[in-house]
Design an enzyme around this catalytic site. Sequence first.
Site, short mmCIF file in Angstrom:
data_model
loop_
_atom_site.label_atom_id
_atom_site.label_comp_id
_atom_site.label_asym_id
_atom_site.label_seq_id
_atom_site.Cartn_x
_atom_site.Cartn_y
_atom_site.Cartn_z
N LYS A 1 0.97 -0.95 0.36
CA LYS A 1 -0.02 0.41 0.05
C LYS A 1 0.81 1.42 0.52
O LYS A 1 1.86 1.23 0.98
CB LYS A 1 -1.50 0.11 1.06
CG LYS A 1 -2.41 -0.32 0.74
CD LYS A 1 -3.11 -0.38 2.28
CE LYS A 1 -4.71 -0.03 2.05
NZ LYS A 1 -5.83 0.07 3.39
O1 G3P Z 1 -8.49 0.37 5.46
C1 G3P Z 1 -8.63 1.36 4.43
C2 G3P Z 1 -9.96 2.27 4.81
O2 G3P Z 1 -10.75 1.02 5.09
C3 G3P Z 1 -10.03 2.71 6.24
O3 G3P Z 1 -11.31 3.08 6.55
O4 G3P Z 1 -12.57 3.41 8.56
O5 G3P Z 1 -10.13 4.06 8.67
O6 G3P Z 1 -12.40 5.15 7.21
P1 G3P Z 1 -11.85 4.07 7.14
#
Ligand code: G3P
Length: 218
Positions: free
Chosen positions: A83
């Site tokens: 990533k």
């Molecule tokens: O892991 C990447 C993404 O899914 C993070 O989402 O919930 O932190 O906005 P969030």
Amino acid sequence: MRTYIDSAFVDEVREADELGLVDGVTTNPSLVSSTDREYRDIIDELDEFVEGPISVEVIATDYEDMLEEAREYDTWGDNIAVKLPMTRDGMRALRTLYDEGIQTNITLVFSVNQALIAAKNGATMVSPFIGRLDDNGHDGVGLIEDIRTVYDNYGFETDILAASIRNPRHVQEVAKAGSDIATLPPEVADSMFDHPRTDGGLEAFLDDWGDRESPALK
Ligand code: G3P
């Protein structure tokens, strides 16, 4: 649509895997930090049963250190996707890693232009954060639709990985929008199974059947 689990808690991933929802796993620094475990130990354990891509996120923000991390992470499992953040250094690292055949997942994508740049540079996957867009009054699912249109217009092979999923409706909406993948927080994955009419309907069937034996179990 492929479904990944967005978690660094191995037991959560294992539970989802038993229900057929683990085509891959995504992690990020926040998720890993919430476990109090070493990143490598988590990935080693996931690699024991997850066949699909496991996303491991670089911490570095500069080109050279990103490359050093990415090349190390690529050795951590059979199917690692590195990533990288949607930054200029992230794009420079993406171009180098593409030439080296290392899978990549470009994260923190919030616009069509960012997704276009990542695809032009050979990203394996891009992660539009739809929940964080919705959190700010924008249209997260609409971004998936727009990226789908642009990728299809020009035949880009980069996978759209809908991320920052907040609820089961997000899952069905990004599927309708043509997202290749959605990465699901475990609690969202679990709630996808439930509907009150299913529970009520099953209860009614059993009530109507009464205390008869099952015809198959006599
Ligand atoms: O892991 C990447 C993404 O899914 C993070 O989402 O919930 O932190 O906005 P969030």
